[in-house]
Design a protein around this motif. Sequence first.
Motif, PDB file in Angstrom:
ATOM      1  N   SER A  39     113.409  39.276 -17.231  1.00 58.60           N
ATOM      2  CA  SER A  39     112.035  39.520 -17.651  1.00 58.60           C
ATOM      3  C   SER A  39     111.447  40.740 -16.950  1.00 58.60           C
ATOM      4  O   SER A  39     111.883  41.116 -15.852  1.00 58.60           O
ATOM      5  CB  SER A  39     111.162  38.306 -17.325  1.00 58.60           C
ATOM      6  OG  SER A  39     111.620  37.154 -17.997  1.00 58.60           O
ATOM      7  N   PRO A  40     110.435  41.374 -17.552  1.00 59.24           N
ATOM      8  CA  PRO A  40     109.738  42.481 -16.892  1.00 59.24           C
ATOM      9  C   PRO A  40     109.142  42.019 -15.567  1.00 59.24           C
ATOM     10  O   PRO A  40     108.775  40.852 -15.408  1.00 59.24           O
ATOM     11  CB  PRO A  40     108.639  42.856 -17.894  1.00 59.24           C
ATOM     12  CG  PRO A  40     109.089  42.309 -19.201  1.00 59.24           C
ATOM     13  CD  PRO A  40     109.883  41.082 -18.889  1.00 59.24           C
ATOM     14  N   ILE A  41     109.033  42.960 -14.621  1.00 60.15           N
ATOM     15  CA  ILE A  41     108.479  42.660 -13.307  1.00 60.15           C
ATOM     16  C   ILE A  41     107.109  43.311 -13.171  1.00 60.15           C
ATOM     17  O   ILE A  41     106.968  44.525 -13.348  1.00 60.15           O
ATOM     18  CB  ILE A  41     109.417  43.141 -12.188  1.00 60.15           C
ATOM     19  CG1 ILE A  41     110.703  42.319 -12.204  1.00 60.15           C
ATOM     20  CG2 ILE A  41     108.724  43.034 -10.821  1.00 60.15           C
ATOM     21  CD1 ILE A  41     111.748  42.783 -11.213  1.00 60.15           C
ATOM     22  N   HIS A  42     106.109  42.495 -12.867  1.00 61.94           N
ATOM     23  CA  HIS A  42     104.759  42.982 -12.635  1.00 61.94           C
ATOM     24  C   HIS A  42     104.396  42.744 -11.174  1.00 61.94           C
ATOM     25  O   HIS A  42     104.635  41.655 -10.638  1.00 61.94           O
ATOM     26  CB  HIS A  42     103.751  42.267 -13.537  1.00 61.94           C
ATOM     27  CG  HIS A  42     103.879  42.627 -14.977  1.00 61.94           C
ATOM     28  ND1 HIS A  42     102.927  42.266 -15.929  1.00 61.94           N
ATOM     29  CD2 HIS A  42     104.823  43.328 -15.651  1.00 61.94           C
ATOM     30  CE1 HIS A  42     103.297  42.730 -17.119  1.00 61.94           C
ATOM     31  NE2 HIS A  42     104.449  43.371 -16.977  1.00 61.94           N
ATOM     32  N   LEU A  43     103.815  43.758 -10.543  1.00 64.08           N
ATOM     33  CA  LEU A  43     103.505  43.717  -9.114  1.00 64.08           C
ATOM     34  C   LEU A  43     102.002  43.833  -8.876  1.00 64.08           C
ATOM     35  O   LEU A  43     101.355  44.744  -9.402  1.00 64.08           O
ATOM     36  CB  LEU A  43     104.221  44.881  -8.410  1.00 64.08           C
ATOM     37  CG  LEU A  43     103.830  45.195  -6.965  1.00 64.08           C
ATOM     38  CD1 LEU A  43     104.246  44.063  -6.035  1.00 64.08           C
ATOM     39  CD2 LEU A  43     104.473  46.524  -6.528  1.00 64.08           C
ATOM     40  N   GLU A  44     101.454  42.921  -8.086  1.00 65.31           N
ATOM     41  CA  GLU A  44     100.072  43.042  -7.642  1.00 65.31           C
ATOM     42  C   GLU A  44     100.074  43.463  -6.181  1.00 65.31           C
ATOM     43  O   GLU A  44     100.662  42.781  -5.329  1.00 65.31           O
ATOM     44  CB  GLU A  44      99.309  41.727  -7.790  1.00 65.31           C
ATOM     45  CG  GLU A  44      97.837  41.866  -7.369  1.00 65.31           C
ATOM     46  CD  GLU A  44      97.083  40.546  -7.329  1.00 65.31           C
ATOM     47  OE1 GLU A  44      95.842  40.596  -7.372  1.00 65.31           O
ATOM     48  OE2 GLU A  44      97.729  39.475  -7.262  1.00 65.31           O
ATOM     49  N   ILE A  45      99.415  44.578  -5.883  1.00 64.33           N
ATOM     50  CA  ILE A  45      99.322  45.079  -4.509  1.00 64.33           C
ATOM     51  C   ILE A  45      97.981  44.643  -3.931  1.00 64.33           C
ATOM     52  O   ILE A  45      96.936  45.055  -4.411  1.00 64.33           O
ATOM     53  CB  ILE A  45      99.473  46.603  -4.471  1.00 64.33           C
ATOM     54  CG1 ILE A  45     100.838  47.017  -5.047  1.00 64.33           C
ATOM     55  CG2 ILE A  45      99.315  47.118  -3.047  1.00 64.33           C
ATOM     56  CD1 ILE A  45     101.039  48.512  -5.140  1.00 64.33           C
ATOM     57  N   GLY A  46      98.044  43.807  -2.907  1.00 62.99           N
ATOM     58  CA  GLY A  46      96.833  43.222  -2.345  1.00 62.99           C
ATOM     59  C   GLY A  46      96.483  41.954  -3.089  1.00 62.99           C
ATOM     60  O   GLY A  46      95.450  41.864  -3.736  1.00 62.99           O
ATOM     61  N   THR A  47      97.356  40.976  -2.980  1.00 62.63           N
ATOM     62  CA  THR A  47      97.233  39.790  -3.832  1.00 62.63           C
ATOM     63  C   THR A  47      96.192  38.792  -3.333  1.00 62.63           C
ATOM     64  O   THR A  47      95.839  37.855  -4.044  1.00 62.63           O
ATOM     65  CB  THR A  47      98.606  39.109  -3.987  1.00 62.63           C
ATOM     66  OG1 THR A  47      98.646  38.371  -5.199  1.00 62.63           O
ATOM     67  CG2 THR A  47      98.917  38.200  -2.807  1.00 62.63           C
ATOM     68  N   GLY A  48      95.691  38.992  -2.103  1.00 61.03           N
ATOM     69  CA  GLY A  48      94.642  38.113  -1.598  1.00 61.03           C
ATOM     70  C   GLY A  48      95.072  36.662  -1.564  1.00 61.03           C
ATOM     71  O   GLY A  48      96.187  36.340  -1.156  1.00 61.03           O
ATOM     72  N   LYS A  49      94.208  35.784  -2.019  1.00 63.07           N
ATOM     73  CA  LYS A  49      94.475  34.343  -1.962  1.00 63.07           C
ATOM     74  C   LYS A  49      95.278  33.832  -3.152  1.00 63.07           C
ATOM     75  O   LYS A  49      95.504  32.632  -3.278  1.00 63.07           O
ATOM     76  CB  LYS A  49      93.162  33.576  -1.843  1.00 63.07           C
ATOM     77  CG  LYS A  49      92.422  33.873  -0.547  1.00 63.07           C
ATOM     78  CD  LYS A  49      91.134  33.074  -0.445  1.00 63.07           C
ATOM     79  CE  LYS A  49      90.416  33.351   0.862  1.00 63.07           C
ATOM     80  NZ  LYS A  49      89.154  32.575   0.988  1.00 63.07           N
ATOM     81  N   GLY A  50      95.700  34.734  -4.032  1.00 65.31           N
ATOM     82  CA  GLY A  50      96.677  34.369  -5.046  1.00 65.31           C
ATOM     83  C   GLY A  50      96.151  33.870  -6.373  1.00 65.31           C
ATOM     84  O   GLY A  50      96.949  33.529  -7.254  1.00 65.31           O
ATOM     85  N   GLN A  51      94.852  33.824  -6.554  1.00 63.57           N
ATOM     86  CA  GLN A  51      94.323  33.274  -7.803  1.00 63.57           C
ATOM     87  C   GLN A  51      94.761  34.077  -9.024  1.00 63.57           C
ATOM     88  O   GLN A  51      95.120  33.513 -10.055  1.00 63.57           O
ATOM     89  CB  GLN A  51      92.791  33.218  -7.740  1.00 63.57           C
ATOM     90  CG  GLN A  51      92.133  32.615  -8.971  1.00 63.57           C
ATOM     91  CD  GLN A  51      90.682  32.265  -8.729  1.00 63.57           C
ATOM     92  OE1 GLN A  51      90.371  31.431  -7.865  1.00 63.57           O
ATOM     93  NE2 GLN A  51      89.773  32.884  -9.470  1.00 63.57           N
ATOM     94  N   PHE A  52      94.743  35.408  -8.885  1.00 65.67           N
ATOM     95  CA  PHE A  52      95.130  36.262 -10.010  1.00 65.67           C
ATOM     96  C   PHE A  52      96.621  36.147 -10.313  1.00 65.67           C
ATOM     97  O   PHE A  52      97.008  35.881 -11.462  1.00 65.67           O
ATOM     98  CB  PHE A  52      94.778  37.722  -9.707  1.00 65.67           C
ATOM     99  CG  PHE A  52      95.234  38.694 -10.768  1.00 65.67           C
ATOM    100  CD1 PHE A  52      94.465  38.916 -11.911  1.00 65.67           C
ATOM    101  CD2 PHE A  52      96.431  39.384 -10.637  1.00 65.67           C
ATOM    102  CE1 PHE A  52      94.887  39.805 -12.894  1.00 65.67           C
ATOM    103  CE2 PHE A  52      96.858  40.278 -11.617  1.00 65.67           C
ATOM    104  CZ  PHE A  52      96.084  40.485 -12.742  1.00 65.67           C
TER     105      PHE A  52
END
Length: 212
Positions: A39-52
């Motif tokens: 599957s495609p890989i999506h990266l969140e930089i600064g994920t904080g508490k993880g809700q997103f």
Amino acid sequence: MRARHKPWADEFLKENDHLVKLDPASHKGQWQSVFQSNSPIHLEIGTGKGQFIVGMAKQFPNISFIGMEVVKSILVSAVQKGLEEKPNNVRLINENAEKLLEVFDENEVDKIYLNFSDPWPKNKHAKRRLTYQTFLELYKQILKPNGEVILKTDNKKLFEYSLVSFSQFGMKLEEVVLDLHEFNDPTNIKTEYEEKFSAKGQPIYRCRAVFV
């Protein structure tokens, strides 16, 4: 607001190494193997508490999501969120964005999310902004051709700065939204900050920029 120190964070992260990859550099070029998926890989930089990142993983089960957070005491909250919701297509890493090239191979990532990043408002700190040109160069290397960077922020000055920075870097602005919740995107997953600011009537800005 500074995160409260959690002396048990290291041990907690080690106990949940199925969700947290404590040595992310060892997986460079092999992240699809970590997920056992093409599957495609999506990266969140600064994920904080993880809700997103956890919310996105649940909404899009055919995409592999990686959340990067530099502060361990904050990352543990994202881990707890992942343990609670149990999506199998999300992994979390404790790393700084400056080391992206140590963690990801060229063309390994399909999309990058920057959600409510520190605006670093003083001009002398501009190089620390995650939309500064040196960071854009890192993103360009790890993203696939035509890879996207999606920015969400409540900070108008950071948003305006980022639009200029993207354009000067030669990126194409595919989307510019000046009030995301007025736009009413049903696929939008709110972060903790987003809920807080939007409840106060603060407009949320979003843009989507593509490397061409």
